[in-house]
Scaffold this motif. Sequence first.
Motif, PDB file in Angstrom:
ATOM      1  N   ASP A 251       0.839  -1.210   0.000  1.00  0.00           N
ATOM      2  CA  ASP A 251       0.000   0.000   0.000  1.00  0.00           C
ATOM      3  C   ASP A 251       0.863   1.245   0.000  1.00  0.00           C
ATOM      4  OD1 ASP A 251      -2.369  -1.449   0.017  1.00  0.00           O
ATOM      5  OD2 ASP A 251      -2.361  -1.613   2.205  1.00  0.00           O
ATOM      6  N   ALA A 252       1.956   1.235   0.766  1.00  0.00           N
ATOM      7  CA  ALA A 252       2.843   2.399   0.827  1.00  0.00           C
ATOM      8  C   ALA A 252       3.493   2.646  -0.527  1.00  0.00           C
ATOM      9  CB  ALA A 252       3.906   2.187   1.902  1.00  0.00           C
ATOM     10  N   VAL A 253       3.905   1.561  -1.235  1.00  0.00           N
ATOM     11  CA  VAL A 253       4.487   1.723  -2.577  1.00  0.00           C
ATOM     12  C   VAL A 253       3.463   2.359  -3.522  1.00  0.00           C
ATOM     13  CG1 VAL A 253       5.388   0.483  -4.569  1.00  0.00           C
ATOM     14  CG2 VAL A 253       6.113  -0.167  -2.259  1.00  0.00           C
ATOM     15  N   CYS A 254       2.231   1.849  -3.490  1.00  0.00           N
ATOM     16  CA  CYS A 254       1.181   2.382  -4.369  1.00  0.00           C
ATOM     17  C   CYS A 254       0.863   3.834  -4.017  1.00  0.00           C
ATOM     18  CB  CYS A 254      -0.067   1.504  -4.263  1.00  0.00           C
ATOM     19  SG  CYS A 254      -1.388   1.972  -5.410  1.00  0.00           S
ATOM     20  N   PHE A 255       0.799   4.158  -2.705  1.00  0.00           N
ATOM     21  CA  PHE A 255       0.507   5.534  -2.307  1.00  0.00           C
ATOM     22  C   PHE A 255       1.603   6.490  -2.764  1.00  0.00           C
ATOM     23  CE2 PHE A 255       1.175   8.895   0.899  1.00  0.00           C
ATOM     24  CZ  PHE A 255       0.028   9.629   0.669  1.00  0.00           C
ATOM     25  N   ALA A 256       2.871   6.060  -2.646  1.00  0.00           N
ATOM     26  CA  ALA A 256       3.966   6.927  -3.073  1.00  0.00           C
ATOM     27  C   ALA A 256       3.865   7.243  -4.561  1.00  0.00           C
ATOM     28  CB  ALA A 256       5.307   6.274  -2.751  1.00  0.00           C
ATOM     29  N   LEU A 257       3.505   6.252  -5.378  1.00  0.00           N
ATOM     30  CA  LEU A 257       3.454   6.461  -6.829  1.00  0.00           C
ATOM     31  C   LEU A 257       2.193   7.180  -7.275  1.00  0.00           C
ATOM     32  CD1 LEU A 257       4.825   3.022  -8.087  1.00  0.00           C
ATOM     33  CD2 LEU A 257       6.023   5.205  -8.109  1.00  0.00           C
TER      34      LEU A 257
ATOM     35  N   VAL B 183       5.634   8.934   3.121  1.00  0.00           N
ATOM     36  CA  VAL B 183       6.209   7.766   2.436  1.00  0.00           C
ATOM     37  C   VAL B 183       7.186   8.283   1.400  1.00  0.00           C
ATOM     38  CG1 VAL B 183       5.749   5.798   0.946  1.00  0.00           C
ATOM     39  CG2 VAL B 183       4.173   6.327   2.788  1.00  0.00           C
ATOM     40  N   GLU B 184       8.371   7.644   1.330  1.00  0.00           N
ATOM     41  CA  GLU B 184       9.395   8.038   0.361  1.00  0.00           C
ATOM     42  C   GLU B 184       9.855   6.792  -0.378  1.00  0.00           C
ATOM     43  OE1 GLU B 184      12.429  11.280   1.126  1.00  0.00           O
ATOM     44  OE2 GLU B 184      13.705   9.490   1.237  1.00  0.00           O
ATOM     45  N   LEU B 185       9.833   6.830  -1.737  1.00  0.00           N
ATOM     46  CA  LEU B 185      10.143   5.660  -2.553  1.00  0.00           C
ATOM     47  C   LEU B 185      11.165   6.058  -3.610  1.00  0.00           C
ATOM     48  CD1 LEU B 185       9.418   2.704  -3.354  1.00  0.00           C
ATOM     49  CD2 LEU B 185       7.757   3.686  -4.943  1.00  0.00           C
ATOM     50  N   ASP B 186      12.257   5.253  -3.708  1.00  0.00           N
ATOM     51  CA  ASP B 186      13.241   5.413  -4.767  1.00  0.00           C
ATOM     52  C   ASP B 186      12.991   4.316  -5.801  1.00  0.00           C
ATOM     53  OD1 ASP B 186      14.217   7.373  -3.208  1.00  0.00           O
ATOM     54  OD2 ASP B 186      16.129   6.435  -2.735  1.00  0.00           O
ATOM     55  N   VAL B 187      12.851   4.709  -7.074  1.00  0.00           N
ATOM     56  CA  VAL B 187      12.616   3.747  -8.155  1.00  0.00           C
ATOM     57  C   VAL B 187      13.594   4.040  -9.288  1.00  0.00           C
ATOM     58  CG1 VAL B 187      10.193   3.443  -7.600  1.00  0.00           C
ATOM     59  CG2 VAL B 187      10.851   5.214  -9.212  1.00  0.00           C
ATOM     60  N   GLN B 188      13.913   2.989 -10.056  1.00  0.00           N
ATOM     61  CA  GLN B 188      14.772   3.120 -11.226  1.00  0.00           C
ATOM     62  C   GLN B 188      13.947   2.835 -12.462  1.00  0.00           C
ATOM     63  OE1 GLN B 188      18.336   0.798 -11.096  1.00  0.00           O
ATOM     64  NE2 GLN B 188      19.008   1.387 -13.145  1.00  0.00           N
ATOM     65  N   LEU B 189      13.934   3.784 -13.395  1.00  0.00           N
ATOM     66  CA  LEU B 189      13.236   3.653 -14.667  1.00  0.00           C
ATOM     67  C   LEU B 189      14.290   3.748 -15.761  1.00  0.00           C
ATOM     68  CD1 LEU B 189      10.161   5.964 -14.001  1.00  0.00           C
ATOM     69  CD2 LEU B 189      10.208   3.471 -13.978  1.00  0.00           C
ATOM     70  N   GLY B 190      14.727   2.602 -16.295  1.00  0.00           N
ATOM     71  CA  GLY B 190      15.812   2.622 -17.275  1.00  0.00           C
ATOM     72  C   GLY B 190      17.095   3.109 -16.609  1.00  0.00           C
TER      73      GLY B 190
ATOM     74  N   ARG C  58      13.015   9.775  -7.028  1.00  0.00           N
ATOM     75  CA  ARG C  58      12.563   9.679  -5.633  1.00  0.00           C
ATOM     76  C   ARG C  58      11.259  10.464  -5.501  1.00  0.00           C
ATOM     77  NH1 ARG C  58      16.689  11.062  -0.935  1.00  0.00           N
ATOM     78  NH2 ARG C  58      17.248   8.905  -1.430  1.00  0.00           N
ATOM     79  N   VAL C  59      10.207   9.770  -5.067  1.00  0.00           N
ATOM     80  CA  VAL C  59       8.914  10.421  -4.858  1.00  0.00           C
ATOM     81  C   VAL C  59       8.595  10.351  -3.366  1.00  0.00           C
ATOM     82  CG1 VAL C  59       7.678   8.294  -5.391  1.00  0.00           C
ATOM     83  CG2 VAL C  59       6.473  10.453  -5.481  1.00  0.00           C
ATOM     84  N   ARG C  60       8.189  11.483  -2.826  1.00  0.00           N
ATOM     85  CA  ARG C  60       7.861  11.575  -1.402  1.00  0.00           C
ATOM     86  C   ARG C  60       6.468  12.185  -1.285  1.00  0.00           C
ATOM     87  NH1 ARG C  60      10.998  12.205   3.560  1.00  0.00           N
ATOM     88  NH2 ARG C  60       9.769  13.258   5.169  1.00  0.00           N
TER      89      ARG C  60
ATOM     90  N   ALA D 226      -2.061  17.724   2.186  1.00  0.00           N
ATOM     91  CA  ALA D 226      -1.310  16.726   1.433  1.00  0.00           C
ATOM     92  C   ALA D 226      -0.161  17.404   0.677  1.00  0.00           C
ATOM     93  CB  ALA D 226      -2.229  16.008   0.443  1.00  0.00           C
ATOM     94  N   GLN D 227       0.996  16.724   0.636  1.00  0.00           N
ATOM     95  CA  GLN D 227       2.164  17.256  -0.044  1.00  0.00           C
ATOM     96  C   GLN D 227       2.801  16.160  -0.880  1.00  0.00           C
ATOM     97  OE1 GLN D 227       4.746  18.871   2.954  1.00  0.00           O
ATOM     98  NE2 GLN D 227       3.390  20.575   3.435  1.00  0.00           N
ATOM     99  N   ALA D 228       3.499  16.555  -1.956  1.00  0.00           N
ATOM    100  CA  ALA D 228       4.175  15.587  -2.818  1.00  0.00           C
ATOM    101  C   ALA D 228       5.324  16.281  -3.529  1.00  0.00           C
ATOM    102  CB  ALA D 228       3.208  14.979  -3.843  1.00  0.00           C
ATOM    103  N   THR D 229       6.462  15.566  -3.669  1.00  0.00           N
ATOM    104  CA  THR D 229       7.600  16.058  -4.429  1.00  0.00           C
ATOM    105  C   THR D 229       8.179  14.893  -5.227  1.00  0.00           C
ATOM    106  OG1 THR D 229       9.088  15.646  -2.560  1.00  0.00           O
ATOM    107  CG2 THR D 229       8.190  17.874  -2.790  1.00  0.00           C
ATOM    108  N   LEU D 230       8.722  15.207  -6.403  1.00  0.00           N
ATOM    109  CA  LEU D 230       9.375  14.211  -7.260  1.00  0.00           C
ATOM    110  C   LEU D 230      10.754  14.740  -7.601  1.00  0.00           C
ATOM    111  CD1 LEU D 230       9.206  11.576  -8.902  1.00  0.00           C
ATOM    112  CD2 LEU D 230       8.310  12.931 -10.806  1.00  0.00           C
ATOM    113  N   LEU D 231      11.812  13.937  -7.243  1.00  0.00           N
ATOM    114  CA  LEU D 231      13.195  14.325  -7.465  1.00  0.00           C
ATOM    115  C   LEU D 231      13.852  13.322  -8.400  1.00  0.00           C
ATOM    116  CD1 LEU D 231      14.158  15.048  -3.736  1.00  0.00           C
ATOM    117  CD2 LEU D 231      13.268  16.680  -5.399  1.00  0.00           C
TER     118      LEU D 231
END
Length: 999
Positions: free
Chosen positions: A46-52, A78-85, A90-92, A112-117
């Motif tokens: 659920d945390a992975v899905c919420f982050a994305l 929730v903070e998630l680091d993902v690799q795309l190619g 990093r989405v928080r 609610a807050q969101a950032t994408l790095l």
Amino acid sequence: MRLLRLELAGFGPYRGRFEIDFAAFEADGVYLIAGPTGAGKSTILDAVCFALYGSAPRYDERAHLRSDLAGPDEATWVELDVQLGDRVLRVRRSPEYERPKQRGSGTTREKAQATLLERTPSGWEAVATTAKEVGHEVARLVGLTKDEFLQVTLLAQGGFAEFLGASSDERKALLERLFGTGSMRRLRELALADGKALGAQRAELEQRRDDRVARVRSLIGPGDDDEEAPADDGAADERSLAALEGILTERLEAASAAAVAATAAEREAREARDAARALAERIARRDGAVAAVAALEAASDAIAADRERLADADRVAEAAAEVDRWTRADRRAQRAATALEAATAVLPESLEPERAAVEREREAALDDVARASETTRFERELPQLEHAADEAERDARAAEEAVDAARRERAEHPEARDALVRAREDAATRAAGTEPARAALEAAEARLEARERADRLVEHEREASAEAGRTAAAQHAAADALQRLQAARVAGMAGELASALVAGEPCPVCGALEHPSPHAPGGDIVTADDVADAIAASEAALAAATAANETLAALERERASLEAIAGAADRDALAAALDAARAAQRACIDAAAERERLGRELEQHDERSRELDGRIAELERVVGERRSAAASAATRLADARARVREALGEHPDARSMLHAASTRRDALEQWLEADAERARAAAEQEEAAADGRAALERLGIADREALAAMRLEPAERLALRERIRAHDDELASARGVLAQPELQGLPETAPDVAPLEAALVEAEAASALAARAEATAQTRLDHAAADLDDARQAIRSLADGAEHAATVRALADALDGRNELRQDIETYVLAARLGTIIEAANLRLGAMTDGRFALLHDEGTAYRGKASGLGIQVLDAHTGRARTTKSLSGGETFLASLALALGLADVVQAEAGGISLETLFVDEGFGSLDQDSLEAALATLDALRAGGRSVGVISHVQQMQERIPWRIRVVPVPGGGSRIEVAASDSPGRAQETALRAG
């Protein structure tokens, strides 16, 4: 897409901050997510899905995403680091939630807050900083919607196991939920709605056509010749509409001709009436002018008298200014003489009323007024000077008292400082034992907690021991039953084969066509299914016994560890020791606080001493200044009193002195002003009298009284002039009217206009009636034209849309299932996708079952309203026959479900543009597998990580924990909530655990 790292805090059951490094699992590829039911294993996903995507599949984010255990000052994120190619993102995110206020009562809302790095060589750089922007970028970069992501990332076997054994209608509902074919249903509904709407539209066109034709027929009605509209013999067409329009056009032409004739008759009657009315008006004008001339000539004598009076008034107006000035000068001279007499009466008796003497006396009086004013000012300042002197004396005495008080307070400071120093040293000695007291408290808490947990485990250990004994007995019984059935199966095999022999058909054992002596069948026949059921029961009993023994061993190991920590003491002794340790630590903490407080008091005391030393020096300086100021104020007061006494002389006070001087000055100045005014008035009087007499002589008037009798006011002269001019203008106008040519030679009497007026009224009425008839005919034609155009448009629309309507109805019927396949559009699409998924699933299922099983897509037509084309059967290679999926065992059902889930993931990834997902999660279901099936499932999962794919398995099966080295364990925390522990093992049975918990 590959998951690299997940960090969360205050999320779901997790109050603190936890971090999972998914990148650490890449070497093994397959890792386990284990924990008791309800602990929070699925919350990690659920945390992975919420982050994305900003929402979780099992939560209402505003109500439940935030942990109920989080404190007011603890955040949720929730903070998630993902690799795309080649890109690392990093989405928080943090949800919107209500939290208790840190101060006061009530709650406050966290937005609610969101950032994408994105990670770059120079560090993390922002890509999006708002929830909307982050959602848009994630959807664009990942390439999957939230539902697609859940379908291909979380492989939940529960839904597919239900799917395998469902009926066609139930399977359709499950397919709609898994694959989301709502758009197809909406397409069917739209097609049906379009067909219905198109039918209603055509019915509306037909109704509109009939309504418009009926309205035109009602407009026609019977004509002047009782002509009726054409009969209504069916649906209207273009020819019948043209006939109706022709009738209305003919009636309009007849009404227009009648209106033209009536208008001509009205025009002739009006011309006759207007000619008679014009002759009567000229005769009336002539008679009026004759009467006006006679009246104006009768008033000529009075106008002549007015002319003479106006001439006299204009002549004397030339001397009016000089005479008026002469009169005003006389009045001013009289007023000046009276004022001088009054001013002379108030002069002192000893003073001669001569200008030079009065001016000298006035100068002396001005000097007296100045001296009196200065004395008055000095006298007003005396109270202020007295108050200032008293105030200065009081300030000096107050400063002296303040110096004495500060000196007394400073003398007491040394003794008080010594007492503070002694108290602080005593508190420091007692606070030195804080750290040993803390260590002793932690040890006492650990021993008490270990004793309580060990005591609680005693009962669990007894229950586990009893369960181990029970499951062992059950396992032995199941093994014995299997052995007996297998022996009976072998013993009865010959009889079973003999019972199936048929004369003339070959024996399945030897191939002979004759069977002279078949074996007699036994009493009870044991079938292969009976043996298979016994094998399954034996394996289940063995698994239960193994699990019970493992549970008992784990409890024994845990209690032994706890006993080693708790020692030999019982709970009461350990609780008393804990209370004593807490009291000792509390005393040390209080002593440390007292030491700090006394240190601050000592610093404040020394600072106060320094302030007093400075204050004493400052007060001594102020005393000197205020004593000097008091002496100066007393000197100023004495000088002012002396000057006032000297200036007053014989006057009682300065006010009476100033009044006497001012009164004398005012009387002298009043006489001087009156004398000057008298001289000016006499000079002006002499000059005005000379000018006035000259003006009277010039006009030949004897005196001012005669001139006054001839004078008129300007308004009176203007009124006379206007009256004379109006009389002259009226007389000229009347004579001009009589001279006009059109009034010459007229008859004596005017003609009679009344009969001509009556004739005109009758002609106007006839013309209006004809015009109304024409307008009515035109209005009917106009209204009919609009209705006829609308009816023609409806007829053309019905003809043009007939083919389209038939096509839409046919399409709606086909999409709604009224077709040869008996499938609506949703079922058709689901059947096609089901076939694709079954093909992909068979690639996995064949490998997991060594080629024994394959799924078949049954596209046959169902009856009694059931969904067609959604059947699934299983082909067993051992028998070569297809059978129902409900005949699969529990382990076989799990393998088929896993194959379907993996097939779905492959299809969705392909449909999403070939998106690569390097991270997958497989949900519960491994507990139903035997050893061989489990090995096959694990081999399939191991094959999934080919090319670097990472697979997370959600399970609580002990064998999975032994087989998978890396695992994430979710552990409930006493008092509520859970924690996450990441464990790594080098070999089965030996693990080194590291709890990655912070906050």
